[in-house]
Design an enzyme around this catalytic site. Structure first.
Site, PDB file in Angstrom:
ATOM      1  N   ARG A 149     -28.604  16.940 -15.436  1.00  0.00           N
ATOM      2  CA  ARG A 149     -27.370  16.227 -15.108  1.00  0.00           C
ATOM      3  C   ARG A 149     -26.207  16.961 -15.762  1.00  0.00           C
ATOM      4  O   ARG A 149     -26.240  17.218 -16.963  1.00  0.00           O
ATOM      5  CB  ARG A 149     -27.463  14.800 -15.661  1.00  0.00           C
ATOM      6  CG  ARG A 149     -26.308  13.929 -15.274  1.00  0.00           C
ATOM      7  CD  ARG A 149     -26.305  12.623 -16.055  1.00  0.00           C
ATOM      8  NE  ARG A 149     -25.554  12.755 -17.286  1.00  0.00           N
ATOM      9  CZ  ARG A 149     -25.086  11.722 -17.996  1.00  0.00           C
ATOM     10  NH1 ARG A 149     -25.301  10.482 -17.580  1.00  0.00           N
ATOM     11  NH2 ARG A 149     -24.414  11.910 -19.108  1.00  0.00           N
ATOM     12  N   TYR A 161     -16.342  10.339 -20.715  1.00  0.00           N
ATOM     13  CA  TYR A 161     -17.742   9.922 -20.674  1.00  0.00           C
ATOM     14  C   TYR A 161     -18.677  11.127 -20.483  1.00  0.00           C
ATOM     15  O   TYR A 161     -18.452  11.961 -19.610  1.00  0.00           O
ATOM     16  CB  TYR A 161     -17.992   8.917 -19.516  1.00  0.00           C
ATOM     17  CG  TYR A 161     -19.462   8.803 -19.290  1.00  0.00           C
ATOM     18  CD1 TYR A 161     -20.244   8.054 -20.165  1.00  0.00           C
ATOM     19  CD2 TYR A 161     -20.101   9.547 -18.302  1.00  0.00           C
ATOM     20  CE1 TYR A 161     -21.618   8.033 -20.045  1.00  0.00           C
ATOM     21  CE2 TYR A 161     -21.479   9.527 -18.170  1.00  0.00           C
ATOM     22  CZ  TYR A 161     -22.225   8.769 -19.049  1.00  0.00           C
ATOM     23  OH  TYR A 161     -23.587   8.763 -18.942  1.00  0.00           O
ATOM     24  N   ASP A 213     -23.137  12.100 -12.833  1.00  0.00           N
ATOM     25  CA  ASP A 213     -22.923  10.666 -13.034  1.00  0.00           C
ATOM     26  C   ASP A 213     -21.425  10.364 -13.050  1.00  0.00           C
ATOM     27  O   ASP A 213     -20.705  10.854 -13.921  1.00  0.00           O
ATOM     28  CB  ASP A 213     -23.560  10.276 -14.384  1.00  0.00           C
ATOM     29  CG  ASP A 213     -23.629   8.777 -14.614  1.00  0.00           C
ATOM     30  OD1 ASP A 213     -22.962   8.027 -13.879  1.00  0.00           O
ATOM     31  OD2 ASP A 213     -24.343   8.357 -15.550  1.00  0.00           O
ATOM     32  N   HIS A 215     -20.258   7.338 -13.396  1.00  0.00           N
ATOM     33  CA  HIS A 215     -20.156   6.231 -14.344  1.00  0.00           C
ATOM     34  C   HIS A 215     -19.203   5.121 -13.915  1.00  0.00           C
ATOM     35  O   HIS A 215     -18.358   4.656 -14.702  1.00  0.00           O
ATOM     36  CB  HIS A 215     -19.805   6.757 -15.741  1.00  0.00           C
ATOM     37  CG  HIS A 215     -20.601   6.082 -16.822  1.00  0.00           C
ATOM     38  ND1 HIS A 215     -20.094   5.086 -17.617  1.00  0.00           N
ATOM     39  CD2 HIS A 215     -21.878   6.239 -17.217  1.00  0.00           C
ATOM     40  CE1 HIS A 215     -21.018   4.664 -18.451  1.00  0.00           C
ATOM     41  NE2 HIS A 215     -22.110   5.344 -18.230  1.00  0.00           N
ATOM     42  N   GLU A 239     -24.547   9.703  -9.137  1.00  0.00           N
ATOM     43  CA  GLU A 239     -24.914   8.415  -9.756  1.00  0.00           C
ATOM     44  C   GLU A 239     -23.695   7.522  -9.980  1.00  0.00           C
ATOM     45  O   GLU A 239     -22.621   8.003 -10.349  1.00  0.00           O
ATOM     46  CB  GLU A 239     -25.574   8.748 -11.100  1.00  0.00           C
ATOM     47  CG  GLU A 239     -25.967   7.549 -11.924  1.00  0.00           C
ATOM     48  CD  GLU A 239     -26.694   7.976 -13.201  1.00  0.00           C
ATOM     49  OE1 GLU A 239     -27.267   9.094 -13.229  1.00  0.00           O
ATOM     50  OE2 GLU A 239     -26.669   7.212 -14.173  1.00  0.00           O
ATOM     51  N   GLU A 265     -28.476   1.205 -13.309  1.00  0.00           N
ATOM     52  CA  GLU A 265     -28.919   1.169 -14.716  1.00  0.00           C
ATOM     53  C   GLU A 265     -28.452  -0.098 -15.431  1.00  0.00           C
ATOM     54  O   GLU A 265     -29.017  -0.460 -16.454  1.00  0.00           O
ATOM     55  CB  GLU A 265     -28.461   2.427 -15.466  1.00  0.00           C
ATOM     56  CG  GLU A 265     -26.971   2.553 -15.636  1.00  0.00           C
ATOM     57  CD  GLU A 265     -26.526   3.867 -16.287  1.00  0.00           C
ATOM     58  OE1 GLU A 265     -27.101   4.918 -15.963  1.00  0.00           O
ATOM     59  OE2 GLU A 265     -25.617   3.819 -17.115  1.00  0.00           O
ATOM     60  N   ARG A 286     -32.225   2.580 -10.544  1.00  0.00           N
ATOM     61  CA  ARG A 286     -32.235   3.125 -11.908  1.00  0.00           C
ATOM     62  C   ARG A 286     -32.564   2.109 -12.998  1.00  0.00           C
ATOM     63  O   ARG A 286     -32.359   2.407 -14.185  1.00  0.00           O
ATOM     64  CB  ARG A 286     -30.847   3.719 -12.189  1.00  0.00           C
ATOM     65  CG  ARG A 286     -30.429   4.797 -11.226  1.00  0.00           C
ATOM     66  CD  ARG A 286     -30.409   6.159 -11.841  1.00  0.00           C
ATOM     67  NE  ARG A 286     -29.686   6.224 -13.072  1.00  0.00           N
ATOM     68  CZ  ARG A 286     -30.167   6.755 -14.206  1.00  0.00           C
ATOM     69  NH1 ARG A 286     -31.385   7.248 -14.240  1.00  0.00           N
ATOM     70  NH2 ARG A 286     -29.429   6.795 -15.307  1.00  0.00           N
ATOM     71  N   GLU A 342     -35.281   9.947 -16.363  1.00  0.00           N
ATOM     72  CA  GLU A 342     -34.233  10.502 -17.237  1.00  0.00           C
ATOM     73  C   GLU A 342     -34.797  10.607 -18.654  1.00  0.00           C
ATOM     74  O   GLU A 342     -35.456   9.689 -19.144  1.00  0.00           O
ATOM     75  CB  GLU A 342     -33.009   9.577 -17.241  1.00  0.00           C
ATOM     76  CG  GLU A 342     -31.872  10.094 -18.126  1.00  0.00           C
ATOM     77  CD  GLU A 342     -30.659   9.153 -18.122  1.00  0.00           C
ATOM     78  OE1 GLU A 342     -30.796   7.980 -17.737  1.00  0.00           O
ATOM     79  OE2 GLU A 342     -29.573   9.624 -18.529  1.00  0.00           O
ATOM     80  N   TRP A 405     -16.027   1.213 -17.725  1.00  0.00           N
ATOM     81  CA  TRP A 405     -16.503   2.339 -18.525  1.00  0.00           C
ATOM     82  C   TRP A 405     -17.756   2.931 -17.937  1.00  0.00           C
ATOM     83  O   TRP A 405     -18.529   2.436 -17.292  1.00  0.00           O
ATOM     84  CB  TRP A 405     -16.810   1.928 -19.977  1.00  0.00           C
ATOM     85  CG  TRP A 405     -17.224   3.151 -20.740  1.00  0.00           C
ATOM     86  CD1 TRP A 405     -16.414   4.192 -21.128  1.00  0.00           C
ATOM     87  CD2 TRP A 405     -18.542   3.520 -21.149  1.00  0.00           C
ATOM     88  NE1 TRP A 405     -17.147   5.163 -21.753  1.00  0.00           N
ATOM     89  CE2 TRP A 405     -18.457   4.779 -21.773  1.00  0.00           C
ATOM     90  CE3 TRP A 405     -19.798   2.903 -21.030  1.00  0.00           C
ATOM     91  CZ2 TRP A 405     -19.579   5.444 -22.298  1.00  0.00           C
ATOM     92  CZ3 TRP A 405     -20.892   3.542 -21.540  1.00  0.00           C
ATOM     93  CH2 TRP A 405     -20.787   4.802 -22.170  1.00  0.00           C
TER      94      TRP A 405
HETATM   95  C1  GCO Z   1     -27.012   7.490 -18.165  1.00  0.00           C
HETATM   96  C2  GCO Z   1     -26.064   6.452 -18.624  1.00  0.00           C
HETATM   97  C3  GCO Z   1     -25.811   6.395 -20.095  1.00  0.00           C
HETATM   98  C4  GCO Z   1     -25.129   5.069 -20.429  1.00  0.00           C
HETATM   99  C5  GCO Z   1     -25.550   4.570 -21.764  1.00  0.00           C
HETATM  100  C6  GCO Z   1     -25.021   3.179 -22.024  1.00  0.00           C
HETATM  101  O1  GCO Z   1     -26.988   7.759 -16.974  1.00  0.00           O
HETATM  102  O2  GCO Z   1     -27.784   7.955 -18.984  1.00  0.00           O
HETATM  103  O3  GCO Z   1     -24.944   6.352 -17.800  1.00  0.00           O
HETATM  104  O4  GCO Z   1     -25.131   7.486 -20.586  1.00  0.00           O
HETATM  105  O5  GCO Z   1     -23.761   5.174 -20.387  1.00  0.00           O
HETATM  106  O6  GCO Z   1     -26.920   4.596 -21.820  1.00  0.00           O
HETATM  107  O7  GCO Z   1     -25.686   2.590 -23.074  1.00  0.00           O
HETATM  108 MG    MG Z   2     -25.730   6.679 -15.785  1.00  0.00          MG
END
Ligand code: GCO
Ligand code: MG
Length: 405
Positions: A149, A161, A213, A215, A239, A265, A286, A342, A405
């Site tokens: 990634r 991020y 990602d 995010h 993602e 996630e 995820r 991951e 975020w």
């Molecule tokens: C990922 C995630 C993480 C999250 C984090 C939050 O794809 O691994 O986006 O980076 O932001 O795990 O606790």
């Molecule tokens: Mg993520």
């Protein structure tokens, strides 16, 4: 004679970052372990477990995993959400660990046995600019990873991020008394990231699987623009392009691009995944084992996903413990539509506390053949690392407005 639960203890430890671990002990002396970590909200799960669920676990038959899951899910009027589901997830994981240990078999055997020999994994590469990112990608390739990634800085911002400044490895949560503030500028990101990822693809050639990602930072129109711009890069997935409280919005993004989309996630139950899966608005789901109620429930999410040709690709950052990682690998080894895990890796202090039997070789993980989940939790080592307050960052637009975020 049923194997009854005689103790349920919660341990919060901070070997470089916070983890919440559940220890369940049975009348015949079997000990099972489960991960209950919710990043930045650790003490809430610890309290939910200690104050509310653990007393009700005592005296229950440890072998009745599915019934115990329903006892805590259906038996709670106030259900769902990350805290509740992580607590149930930890109990579920610990009970599978116990059953495997009691029967002398690894958990994947209890789930139907291996459907593959090893599990493909991806890790993170991070660099503020393209040269730094290429170095990081090369380092990851050098370690054997076949899927990476790639995250980069955004011109005009100084904290973003997924990206470290300097050589420290990336860890989203920051210790301290409040969240770190990051900035965000969608226009700058959209102008910049396609060239960065194209540069990575040029550098690595066609074989390496590349992921990115977003995010939850974009709206559907921006997500479509980004996806179209990234099509020539041949991503394995894009993602979390949009926040998905309103799940029908992802449908349009899915229809407008051939880039595989991964999301989920932050989901906690099959009901959070149902619409996206049945409309096939995503390609990879995820949910992490801990955050979606444990092995028993994520197995159901993946069973639904299989019907719609959606694959499982669980979250595996440093903020889920090696216990969750191991549970995910056992489920993955036994699940046909499990695509990739991951694996962000762990600080060496973490591996002092959690001694795991899973192995990494040439870009693939294997859970190992120890009975149960195959992770030993060292309580003495854990006691050396008391909880430290930590938060995930927040993000603001250039004008100061809060953003996802
Ligand atoms: C990922 C995630 C993480 C999250 C984090 C939050 O794809 O691994 O986006 O980076 O932001 O795990 O606790
Ligand atoms: Mg993520």
């Amino acid at each position: 004679m049923p194997r009854t639960i005689v103790a349920a203890d919660v341990i919060v430890t901070s070997p470089s970052r916070n983890y919440v671990t559940l220890k369940i002990t049975t009348s015949d002396g079997v000990v099972g372990w489960g991960d209950a970590t919710v990043n930045g909200r650790e003490l809430s799960v610890a309290s939910y477990l200690k104050d509310h669920l653990a007393p009700a676990l005592l005296g229950r038959d440890a072998d009745r995993i599915e019934d115990t899951w329903n006892y805590f899910y259906k038996g709670a009027y106030w259900r769902r959400g990350p805290i509740t589901m992580a607590a149930i997830g930890a109990i579920d994981m610990a009970l599978w660990d116990i059953k495997g240990k009691a029967l002398g078999v690894p958990v994947y055997q209890l789930l139907g046995g291996a459907v593959r020999d090893k599990i493909l994994t991806y890790t993170h590469a991070t660099g503020w600019d393209l040269p730094e990112l290429l170095d990081s990608v090369d380092e990851r390739r050098g370690e054997g990873f076949r899927a990476v990634r790639a995250q980069a800085g955004v011109p005009g911002l100084d904290k973003v991020y997924g990206v470290t400044n300097g050589t420290a490895s990336y860890e989203p949560a920051g210790r301290g008394t409040g969240p770190v503030e990051e900035g965000w500028d969608t226009a700058s990101y959209l102008r910049h990231i396609p060239d960065i990822l194209a540069g990575v693809r040029d550098h690595v050639g066609p074989e390496l699987k590349l992921l990115h990602d977003a995010h939850h930072r974009l709206n559907p129109t921006e997500a479509i623009r980004l996806a179209k711009a990234l099509e020539p890069v041949d991503l394995f997935w894009l993602e979390d392009v949009i926040p998905v409280e309103n799940q029908q919005l992802l449908r349009e993004v899915r229809r407008q691009t051939s880039i595989p989309l991964a999301i989920g996630e932050v989901f906690n139950t099959v009901w959070d995944c149902q619409q996206l899966i049945t409309e096939r608005s995503l390609d990879f789901i995820r949910t992490a084992i801990v955050h979606a109620g444990g092995i028993s429930h994520v197995r159901k999410i993946l069973a639904l996903a299989e019907v719609y040709q959606v694959k499982g690709a669980p979250h595996g950052p440093s903020d889920v413990s090696p216990l969750n990682m191991s549970a995910s690998l056992h489920l993955g080894l036994a699940t046909t539509n499990f695509a990739i895990q991951e694996f962000m890796g762990y600080d060496p202090l973490v591996t002092e506390v959690f001694q795991s039997s899973y192995t990494f070789d040439d870009g693939y993980l294997h859970p190992g053949d120890e009975p149960g989940l195959g992770v030993t939790f060292d309580e003495k080592a854990a006691a050396q690392f008391p909880y430290k307050q930590a938060y995930l960052p927040i993000a603001r637009d250039l004008d100061g407005t809060m953003r996802d975020w």
